[in-house]
Structures are given as structure tokens and as C-alpha cells.
Design a protein around this motif. Structure first.
Motif, mmCIF file in Angstrom:
data_model
loop_
_atom_site.group_PDB
_atom_site.id
_atom_site.type_symbol
_atom_site.label_atom_id
_atom_site.label_comp_id
_atom_site.label_asym_id
_atom_site.label_seq_id
_atom_site.Cartn_x
_atom_site.Cartn_y
_atom_site.Cartn_z
ATOM 1 N N PRO A 96 1.735 -24.261 0.093
ATOM 2 C CA PRO A 96 0.919 -23.415 -0.784
ATOM 3 C C PRO A 96 1.595 -22.060 -1.021
ATOM 4 N N THR A 97 1.201 -21.398 -2.096
ATOM 5 C CA THR A 97 1.765 -20.101 -2.433
ATOM 6 C C THR A 97 1.032 -19.014 -1.653
ATOM 7 N N SER A 98 1.809 -18.216 -0.896
ATOM 8 C CA SER A 98 1.182 -17.177 -0.076
ATOM 9 C C SER A 98 0.788 -15.965 -0.916
ATOM 10 N N GLY A 99 1.550 -15.693 -1.986
ATOM 11 C CA GLY A 99 1.203 -14.588 -2.873
ATOM 12 C C GLY A 99 1.972 -13.308 -2.636
ATOM 13 N N ARG A 100 3.127 -13.392 -1.989
ATOM 14 C CA ARG A 100 3.939 -12.190 -1.796
ATOM 15 C C ARG A 100 4.680 -11.873 -3.095
ATOM 16 N N VAL A 101 4.510 -10.653 -3.599
ATOM 17 C CA VAL A 101 5.117 -10.246 -4.867
ATOM 18 C C VAL A 101 6.022 -9.053 -4.624
ATOM 19 N N GLU A 102 7.234 -9.129 -5.158
ATOM 20 C CA GLU A 102 8.184 -8.029 -5.002
ATOM 21 C C GLU A 102 8.817 -7.692 -6.352
ATOM 22 N N PHE A 103 8.669 -6.446 -6.757
ATOM 23 C CA PHE A 103 9.342 -5.914 -7.942
ATOM 24 C C PHE A 103 10.628 -5.223 -7.485
ATOM 25 N N SER A 104 11.764 -5.657 -8.033
ATOM 26 C CA SER A 104 13.049 -5.102 -7.605
ATOM 27 C C SER A 104 13.801 -4.526 -8.801
ATOM 28 N N ASP A 105 13.962 -3.196 -8.812
ATOM 29 C CA ASP A 105 14.727 -2.505 -9.860
ATOM 30 C C ASP A 105 14.323 -2.972 -11.262
ATOM 31 N N ASN A 128 10.344 -0.327 -8.040
ATOM 32 C CA ASN A 128 10.366 -1.174 -6.851
ATOM 33 C C ASN A 128 8.983 -1.152 -6.213
ATOM 34 N N LEU A 129 8.461 -2.326 -5.892
ATOM 35 C CA LEU A 129 7.128 -2.425 -5.308
ATOM 36 C C LEU A 129 7.002 -3.763 -4.599
ATOM 37 N N VAL A 130 6.352 -3.748 -3.426
ATOM 38 C CA VAL A 130 6.114 -4.979 -2.675
ATOM 39 C C VAL A 130 4.614 -5.092 -2.418
ATOM 40 N N ALA A 131 4.055 -6.269 -2.743
ATOM 41 C CA ALA A 131 2.654 -6.578 -2.438
ATOM 42 C C ALA A 131 2.653 -7.731 -1.440
ATOM 43 N N GLU A 132 2.231 -7.455 -0.202
ATOM 44 C CA GLU A 132 2.234 -8.483 0.836
ATOM 45 C C GLU A 132 1.049 -9.428 0.646
ATOM 46 N N PRO A 133 1.177 -10.640 1.150
ATOM 47 C CA PRO A 133 0.091 -11.627 0.995
ATOM 48 C C PRO A 133 -1.230 -11.107 1.568
ATOM 49 N N GLY A 134 -2.297 -11.324 0.790
ATOM 50 C CA GLY A 134 -3.624 -10.941 1.233
ATOM 51 C C GLY A 134 -3.936 -9.468 1.129
ATOM 52 N N ARG A 135 -3.003 -8.669 0.618
ATOM 53 C CA ARG A 135 -3.210 -7.226 0.521
ATOM 54 C C ARG A 135 -3.689 -6.860 -0.891
ATOM 55 N N THR A 136 -4.409 -5.758 -0.978
ATOM 56 C CA THR A 136 -4.886 -5.259 -2.264
ATOM 57 C C THR A 136 -4.064 -4.047 -2.664
#
Length: 618
Positions: free
Chosen positions: A361-370, A386-394
Motif C-alpha cells: 500500500p501507499t504510505s503517503g510520503r511526499v517530497e518536493f525537491s528543488d 523543498n518540502l517533505v510531508a511524512e506519512p500520516g502528518r498534516t
């Protein structure tokens, strides 16, 4: 952030700005018709047979005239009489020939109508498929009414033009050839006399068509502009009424309407000149043929029957030419519409989908890089983000209007492609993953609650069509939809129109949240979902969205900072850049951009309360 382009009110290209590529467009329409080669071959064969029988008819009638003439002259010399049996047999043969010709023509028309309608069905399917392949930037840049006009009015006009003219073009073209052959057989001299007027006919027709061509292009572009303006006015009817802009809207409508009427009149008037001019030329031809024919009969070089037959052939020859010229306005109108449709089919498509797969399943970790992006090539909006959204975080995204908040989630949804950098979902660059696979993991609740015509249950089930009734009911309860649905006459089967007038703004928003609940996405995007509801409804929405965000990676775009205090990470954007990020307490303590936004918002609210308290009560 609002996207550029997109407005309503006018076509993209000034009417008559570029000439119609007539030949190329006709060839492309022809390819749609030859998709059924066997049927089209049969249509052509039936046309040839029908026309062949039709052009033989006058020759047969000429024999009947000769039979009557010779019998009458013999009776005057008392050497014979009219053989009415022979005349009857000839006329019966002519009747059979014309009857069979008509039956074949009916069959040809029936088959051709089927070919045309199936071709238009194919064209509509091509446009529908193309619309799903076009980038959002193209859709945003088109006036909505004009785009609708292209996929409805213009396609209908192409089909109508083909239905009304295709069969006549085939038959009339073949008739001209067949009649010309028969005219040469009857009398080469009279044929030469009759042909003298053809160059004049061609010259006049060409001159008129050239003049009316631009008018037909303008006519259909003004139609699109008028539709765009009407669609915009109807969609914003309440706003127009509230601001008292009905007079201005009416004036704008009159301008478009007058422009359309002028272009349509010019096109129809110019092309309408073709028929009377050609009829005048045809009448001159008829007079000359009659005079020369009479002289030939008087000299004994031709029989009266041949002259009668030739005069009929002259009419048969002139009539198709006149009809072909008269159809020029329909053909030009249809080709102008076809070109507008083909402009959509030729528009650049969005970049090809990748073939990589997301983990299950997809955990939902999103990372914007440059990440770099701009709606205009020379005007960058987001640079080196640059931005990182960890799984389950708002992750809450705040900032002034135009900072790039909505743009950021549009890039995550792959509505637009990046100019540089990468966005990873569970370690996969989303540019390498099919768009449908990325979007299937994301649920959105927007500021504008979009509901379609159908039942409330249908609108909720839109999030997952195969959901069971129990799952639908659970989603509705979680989003507090169940609280108000039972007060409606038909409950979940209450039918909503396209404006969903049976529900309040907050109730509509709750339905969209229930839809997101049912979809059960790995990533949730909430874009100003509570900005247009009252405080009591906002409490319900916040509770519903809080439950919806649980165990999901969430991106929340909000101007009301009170709604995102409990976010795990608050990202502050200005001019496409992240200037601060952290939790609510840390950002307030830092006394930076977030602190200024927070103070401005809540001090403004406090001042409003003080002003209301000190103002006299009327």
C-alpha cells in the motif's frame, strides 16, 4: 493561486485573422468518411447507376418526340400515322428508367446518411478522448463557452453540412460528367455553344466564394464568443444582479450578437448571390441553345427530338452547377466548423505517462525537491522549493494570495508538469508514474463544492463507484451528512440539480467530504474547504475533516489560521518560496512571517469586535 488565461467572454483568435486551410480540412473530413470503404464504394456505385439512368432519360424522351413528329408528318402526307403503341412503349421505358433511378438514389441517400452519422460519432469520440489528454493549461486558456461551442455546435454543423451536401456533391458531379457525354453524343456543336458560359460561371462563383469565406470563419468564431459570454453570465447570474451590472452585460451581449448577425448576414448575402447570377447565365445559355438548335432543325442537321433532348440536357447540366455553387455557403460553413474542431484535435497533448508503479500500500510520503515552476515560461512562480510531508502528518500551507499555495498541490496532482526538480511519492518520482495512478491515491476537498445532477448517494459514491451501501452510509455518518439527509423528502435518493439548490453551502461541502471519506485516499488535499461556511457549520466541517485526516498525509490550504493550529507542520509561502515552516507555537515564537499573518488576522478580528461594540444600535 488563480491560473492565467481561463477567462470568458471572447474567442482566442480575432475573426478572419488567418485564412481557412480549405483543402487540408476537407481531406481530414474525407478520412472520416472513408473509414467505411465498402459502404462508400457502394454509395458511389449507386450514384453512378442512378445518374447514368437519369441522363439516359432525355434521350429516350427524344425518341418519343421523334416518333410523334415523324408520325404527324406522315399523316399530313397521308402516308402513315402516329404509332401510339410505339410511343407508349418508349414512354413506359422512360418511366421505368426514372423510377429505378429514384430508387437507387434513395438507397444511396440512406447509406450515406448512416456513414455521415457514424463519422460524426467517431469525431465526437475523438474530441472526447482528446479532451482528457489535453493539459490543464490548454483548458484554462480557452473561454469555456467557446470550447463548448466547438465540441457541440461546430460538430453538429459539420454533420449537418455533410448530410445536406455530400450526396448532392456526388450526384451533381457525376450528373455534370454524364450529361456532358450525352450532349456530345447528341450534338458537338451545341455542346460547344453551351460550354461558352462555363468559364463565366466558374469565375463568378470563385469570386463570390472568396469574398464570403472570411465571413463564414468570422460567423462561427463570433458564435463561440457569444456562447462564452452567455455561459459566463448565466453562471454568475446572482453576482451580475447583486452588482447591478445587467445593463453592461446586456450591452456586451448586444455587441457579440450584432457582430454575429453582421458576419452571418455577410456570409449568407455573399454566398446567396451565386444562385441568381448563375441562373441568369443559365438562361442566357438556354436562349442561345434554343436559337442555334432551331436553325439546325431548319437546316435538317438535327431532328426536333434531339433538340428537345439537348435542351433537357442543358437544364440538367446547368442545374447541378447552380446547386453546387449554391452549396458553397454550406460547405464553407461546415469546413470552417471542422477547422475549429480540428484545432482541438491538433492541440499539444500533455506529456506521456510514465510506466513506474507505486508501492502497495501507499504510505503517503511526499517530497518536493528543488521544484521550479511557472505558468508563463518567462515568469517563474516557484523556485527551488523543498518540502517533505511524512506519512500520516498534516501539512498546512498558508500565505498571502498569489503565493503559490494552490499551485503547489496542483503540481502534486500532476495538473501541470514541473519546469525543474522532482516530486516523489513513496520514493517514486511522480513524473515516471501514470497520472491516473498518482491521482487515485489522492482525495481533494475544494473550496467550491462540486456536485453533479443526480442523487445525494450518487454524489457520495462518485468517490468510489463500487462501494457498498454500508460503506457509503459509514462515510456519510463520518462526514455528518447523515444528520441532515433524513430531513429531506427522499433521503439519500434526493435528486440534486446541477446547482444543488436543495442543500446549503455547508451541506454541499459535507457531501464532498463524505465523497473523500469513501474514496479512502492515502493523501488528502483540503483547499480552503471551510472558507465560505458559517461558524457552526465550520465546527462540523473541522470535526469531519479531522477524522478524515487521521492516519493520512494531508495538505491543508487555509486563510483562516485558526483552522490549522493543530497541523503537524505549517508552511508559510511568499512569492512561490517557503519562508518559514514549523508548528504553530514555534512559528509564533519566531515572530516571523507567520506571526505577522497571525497578528494581522486576529488583531483585525479583535478591532472589528470593538467597533461593533462601540457603534450605536439603530
Amino acid at each position: 493561486m488563480s491560473r492565467p488565461g481561463g477567462g470568458f467572454g471572447g474567442a482566442n483568435v480575432a475573426p478572419g485573422q488567418k485564412p481557412l486551410d480549405f483543402k487540408t480540412t476537407v481531406r481530414r473530413v474525407g478520412k472520416l468518411l472513408v473509414a467505411e470503404p465498402i459502404t462508400m464504394a457502394l454509395v458511389i456505385a449507386l450514384s453512378v447507376a442512378s445518374v447514368g439512368l437519369g441522363v439516359v432519360g432525355p434521350k429516350i424522351i427524344g425518341h418519343a418526340v421523334d416518333e410523334i413528329t415523324s408520325g404527324y408528318l406522315a399523316s399530313l402526307r397521308h402516308t402513315g400515322a402516329i404509332d401510339f403503341d410505339s410511343v407508349g412503349r418508349i414512354l413506359l421505358l422512360a418511366l421505368i428508367v426514372y423510377l429505378v433511378s429514384s430508387v437507387l438514389m434513395w438507397w444511396q441517400s440512406y447509406l450515406l446518411a448512416g456513414v455521415v452519422q457514424r463519422a460524426m460519432q467517431t469525431l465526437r469520440a475523438q474530441v472526447e478522448t482528446k479532451m482528457h489528454k489535453l493539459p490543464l493549461s490548454y483548458i484554462d486558456a480557452q473561454p469555456r463557452g467557446d470550447l463548448l461551442s466547438r465540441v457541440t455546435n461546430d460538430i453538429d454543423n459539420v454533420g449537418q453540412t455533410l448530410t445536406q451536401t455530400m450526396g448532392q456533391l456526388l450526384v451533381n458531379g457525376m450528373t455534370v460528367i454524364g450529361v456532358l457525354i450525352m450532349m456530345l453524343v447528341v450534338s458537338p456543336l451545341l455542346t460547344l455553344v453551351a460550354m461558352v458560359t462555363i468559364p463565366l460561371t466558374v469565375f463568378v462563383t470563385g469570386a463570390v466564394m472568396k469574398r464570403s469565406q472570411k465571413q463564414f470563419i468570422a460567423q462561427w468564431k463570433h458564435t463561440g464568443a457569444l456562447n462564452a459570454q452567455v455561459e459566463e453570465t448565466f453562471a454568475g447570474h446572482e453576482l451580475v444582479t447583486v452588482f447591478g451590472r445587467r445593463r453592461e452585460v446586456g450591452q456586451k451581449f448586444d455587441e457579440h450578437n450584432d457582430a454575429l448577425a453582421g458576419a452571418a448576414f455577410g456570409a449568407q448575402f455573399a454566398s446567396g448571390l451565386i444562385m441568381p447570377i448563375n441562373m441568369f447565365i443559365g438562361n442566357l445559355q438556354y436562349v442561345v441553345v434554343c436559337v442555334v438548335g432551331a436553325l439546325r432543325v431548319g437546316s435538317g442537321a438535327m431532328t426536333l427530338g434531339d433538340v428537345v433532348a439537348f435542351i433537357q440536357y442543358t437544364r440538367q447540366f446547368t442545374m447541378p452547377l447552380t446547386q453546387l455553387a449554391t452549396m458553397a455557403n454550406q460547405v464553407q460553413s461546415g469546413v470552417a466548423s471542422a477547422e475549429r474542431v480540428f484545432e482541438i484535435l491538433d492541440a499539444p497533448e500533455q506529456s506521456a505517462d510514465g510506466t513506474a508503479e507505486l508501492p502497495e500500500p501507499t504510505s503517503g510520503r511526499v517530497e518536493f525537491s528543488d521544484v521550479n515552476f511557472g505558468y508563463q515560461a518567462d515568469t517563474p512562480l516557484i523556485e527551488n522549493l523543498n518540502l517533505v510531508a511524512e506519512p500520516g502528518r498534516t501539512v498546512a500551507i498558508v500565505g498571502p494570495t498569489g503565493a503559490g499555495k494552490t499551485t503547489l498541490v496542483n503540481l502534486l496532482m500532476r495538473f501541470y508538469d514541473l519546469d525543474g526538480g522532482a516530486i516523489d511519492l513513496d520514493g517514486r518520482d511522480i513524473a515516471t508514474v501514470p497520472r491516473g495512478a498518482v491521482r487515485s491515491r489522492i482525495g481533494m476537498v475544494l473550496q467550491d463544492a462540486w456536485l453533479f445532477e443526480g442523487t445525494i448517494a450518487d454524489n457520495i459514491r462518485y468517490g468510489r463507484p463500487d462501494a457498498s451501501d454500508e460503506e457509503l452510509l459509514a462515510a456519510a455518518r463520518a462526514a455528518y451528512v447523515d444528520r441532515f439527509v433524513h430531513a429531506l423528502p427522499q433521503g439519500y435518493e434526493t435528486v440534486l440539480d446541477e446547482t444543488a439548490g436543495a442543500l446549503s453551502t455547508g451541506e454541499k461541502q459535507l457531501v464532498t467530504i463524505a465523497r473523500a471519506f469513501l474514496a479512502d485516499p492515502a493523501i488528502l488535499i483540503l483547499d480552503e474547504a471551510t472558507s465560505s461556511v458559517d461558524t457552526r457549520t465550520e465546527v462540523l466541517l473541522q470535526e469531519a475533516m479531522g477524522a478524515l485526516r487521521r492516519d493520512r498525509t494531508s495538505f491543508v490550504i487555509a486563510h483562516r489560521l485558526s483552522t490549522i493550529r493543530d497541523a503537524d507542520v505549517i508552511v508559510v509561502m511568499e512569492h512561490g518560496r517557503i519562508v518559514e515552516q514549523g508548528d504553530h507555537a514555534a512559528l509564533l515564537e519566531a515572530r516571523g512571517a507567520y506571526y505577522r499573518l497571525y497578528q494581522a488576522q486576529f488583531e483585525g478580528a479583535f478591532l472589528d469586535e470593538e467597533e461593533q461594540a462601540s457603534s450605536p444600535v439603530s
